[in-house]
Design a protein around this motif. Structure first.
Motif, mmCIF file in Angstrom:
data_model
loop_
_atom_site.group_PDB
_atom_site.id
_atom_site.type_symbol
_atom_site.label_atom_id
_atom_site.label_comp_id
_atom_site.label_asym_id
_atom_site.label_seq_id
_atom_site.Cartn_x
_atom_site.Cartn_y
_atom_site.Cartn_z
ATOM 1 N N THR A 153 45.757 34.126 25.787
ATOM 2 C CA THR A 153 45.755 33.171 24.764
ATOM 3 C C THR A 153 45.390 31.880 25.528
ATOM 4 O O THR A 153 44.863 31.869 26.789
ATOM 5 C CB THR A 153 47.187 32.951 23.977
ATOM 6 N N ILE A 154 45.071 30.807 25.011
ATOM 7 C CA ILE A 154 44.861 29.637 25.635
ATOM 8 C C ILE A 154 45.800 29.295 26.670
ATOM 9 O O ILE A 154 45.331 28.606 27.618
ATOM 10 C CB ILE A 154 44.566 28.493 24.580
ATOM 11 N N ASP A 155 47.155 29.501 26.307
ATOM 12 C CA ASP A 155 47.995 29.093 27.509
ATOM 13 C C ASP A 155 47.619 29.854 28.881
ATOM 14 O O ASP A 155 48.106 29.264 29.788
ATOM 15 C CB ASP A 155 49.313 29.752 27.083
ATOM 16 N N ASP A 156 46.988 30.917 29.026
ATOM 17 C CA ASP A 156 46.451 31.404 30.103
ATOM 18 C C ASP A 156 45.509 30.901 31.030
ATOM 19 O O ASP A 156 45.215 30.937 32.098
ATOM 20 C CB ASP A 156 46.141 32.944 29.955
ATOM 21 N N VAL A 164 37.719 40.537 32.777
ATOM 22 C CA VAL A 164 37.473 39.084 32.880
ATOM 23 C C VAL A 164 37.701 38.674 31.497
ATOM 24 O O VAL A 164 36.880 39.014 30.581
ATOM 25 C CB VAL A 164 36.173 38.772 33.420
ATOM 26 N N ALA A 165 38.584 37.428 31.416
ATOM 27 C CA ALA A 165 38.774 36.655 30.284
ATOM 28 C C ALA A 165 38.035 35.352 30.446
ATOM 29 O O ALA A 165 38.460 34.587 31.340
ATOM 30 C CB ALA A 165 40.038 36.547 29.638
ATOM 31 N N GLU A 166 37.237 34.888 29.464
ATOM 32 C CA GLU A 166 36.437 33.716 29.842
ATOM 33 C C GLU A 166 36.626 33.089 28.387
ATOM 34 O O GLU A 166 36.402 33.486 27.167
ATOM 35 C CB GLU A 166 35.012 34.025 30.051
ATOM 36 N N CYS A 167 36.868 31.590 28.789
ATOM 37 C CA CYS A 167 36.799 30.649 27.593
ATOM 38 C C CYS A 167 36.246 29.482 27.921
ATOM 39 O O CYS A 167 36.377 28.837 28.858
ATOM 40 C CB CYS A 167 38.424 30.476 27.101
ATOM 41 N N ASN A 168 35.434 28.716 26.976
ATOM 42 C CA ASN A 168 34.957 27.798 27.171
ATOM 43 C C ASN A 168 35.377 26.505 26.196
ATOM 44 O O ASN A 168 34.723 26.384 25.094
ATOM 45 C CB ASN A 168 33.311 27.748 26.984
ATOM 46 N N PRO A 169 36.455 25.891 26.427
ATOM 47 C CA PRO A 169 37.464 25.155 25.361
ATOM 48 C C PRO A 169 36.332 24.132 25.029
ATOM 49 O O PRO A 169 36.855 23.352 23.868
ATOM 50 C CB PRO A 169 38.647 24.992 26.074
ATOM 51 N N VAL A 209 40.045 33.988 33.783
ATOM 52 C CA VAL A 209 41.332 34.501 33.909
ATOM 53 C C VAL A 209 40.871 35.925 34.097
ATOM 54 O O VAL A 209 40.284 36.530 33.740
ATOM 55 C CB VAL A 209 42.370 34.345 32.766
ATOM 56 N N ILE A 210 41.568 36.484 35.420
ATOM 57 C CA ILE A 210 40.967 37.755 36.001
ATOM 58 C C ILE A 210 42.476 38.702 35.808
ATOM 59 O O ILE A 210 43.501 38.211 36.321
ATOM 60 C CB ILE A 210 40.738 37.600 37.209
ATOM 61 N N TYR A 211 42.210 39.779 35.386
ATOM 62 C CA TYR A 211 43.232 40.952 35.297
ATOM 63 C C TYR A 211 42.794 42.215 36.123
ATOM 64 O O TYR A 211 41.669 42.610 36.113
ATOM 65 C CB TYR A 211 43.449 41.263 33.767
ATOM 66 N N THR A 212 43.710 42.573 36.917
ATOM 67 C CA THR A 212 43.599 43.635 37.855
ATOM 68 C C THR A 212 44.077 44.763 36.579
ATOM 69 O O THR A 212 44.914 44.682 36.078
ATOM 70 C CB THR A 212 44.401 43.606 39.177
ATOM 71 N N ILE A 213 43.484 46.110 37.079
ATOM 72 C CA ILE A 213 43.659 47.156 36.222
ATOM 73 C C ILE A 213 44.361 48.390 37.213
ATOM 74 O O ILE A 213 43.703 48.710 38.299
ATOM 75 C CB ILE A 213 42.547 47.793 35.651
ATOM 76 N N LYS A 214 45.593 48.530 36.773
ATOM 77 C CA LYS A 214 45.984 49.837 37.684
ATOM 78 C C LYS A 214 46.571 51.047 36.734
ATOM 79 O O LYS A 214 47.134 50.727 35.484
ATOM 80 C CB LYS A 214 47.471 49.563 38.456
ATOM 81 N N ASN A 215 46.068 52.169 36.855
ATOM 82 C CA ASN A 215 45.951 53.276 35.946
ATOM 83 C C ASN A 215 45.589 52.577 34.508
ATOM 84 O O ASN A 215 44.314 52.326 34.244
ATOM 85 C CB ASN A 215 47.534 53.655 35.781
#
Length: 212
Positions: free
Chosen positions: A137-140, A173-178, A198-204
């Motif tokens: 969300t925008i909070d991230d 990758v989550a990208e936002c141009n507010p 915002v970057i997320y790693t993926i495990k399984n």
């Protein structure tokens, strides 16, 4: 004519089965129409075959309203342009040797990009996304340095948000141009305290946000 159409579809399936039924391509072909409802199975075979031959030809969907083509395809990942304004990404996530999850990102540009992330098992039954990721969300995108009083003002200044999601290797990758969604000059105030990615790693099959 109907019998001829069925026969053609069967012949195409036999011709392309060696290519189609492998890795993520197999699930693309078998998808039940909730996601690719405008792309017939025979067209899906042809799209995969064209990509394998490095043929960039775009094919019309069943509604003859948009052209579609495969942009990226390997054993574990696939990206399809279903129209000029939409892409769909499929990524296989392996919880174990016998348990595979299909992660699907649907992105629409209107013109700002906005994405939806859903999860399915190998029978294309939808799974509870909350068991795999806490959706961004925008909070991230708010940096820890933003003053608390400014956080309260943010919601009143922001008209809406659209967040684009995409796979980059083994990360999300989550990208936002507010800047597109602030009223007046408010963005200049908040800009130093907002991250664009915002970057997320993926495990399984679990997504974990990287700490800034």
């Amino acid at each position: 004519m109907k019998k001829i159409s069925v026969l053609i579809t069967a012949v195409m399936a036999m011709a392309f089965s060696a290519v189609a039924y492998d890795g993520v391509s197999k699930f693309f072909v078998e998808e039940n129409g909730d996601i690719f409802n405008s792309i017939a199975v025979s067209t899906r075979y042809e799209l995969i075959n064209n990509y394998g031959r490095d043929d960039k030809t775009e094919l019309y969907n069943d509604l003859h309203t948009s052209e579609t083509r495969v942009l990226v395809l390997n054993d574990q990942y696939m990206k399809i342009a279903t129209s000029s304004a939409q892409t769909v990404e499929l990524k296989l996530l392996h919880k174990s040797k016998r348990d595979t999850v299909i992660a699907v990102i649907e992105t629409v540009a209107t013109p700002y990009k906005d994405s939806r992330l859903t999860f399915y098992n190998t029978k294309w039954q939808q799974l509870d996304a909350a068991k795999h990721i806490k959706m961004p969300t925008i909070d991230d995108f708010i940096l820890p340095t933003m003053p608390k009083t400014m956080r309260n003002n943010l919601a009143n200044s922001l008209m809406m948000t659209m967040i684009e999601l995409r796979f980059e290797g083994d990360t999300l990758v989550a990208e936002c141009n507010p800047s597109n969604f602030f009223m007046g000059e408010d963005f200049k105030t908040f800009k130093p305290y907002l991250a664009q990615r915002v970057i997320y790693t993926i495990k399984n099959s679990t997504f974990k946000k990287k700490q800034r």
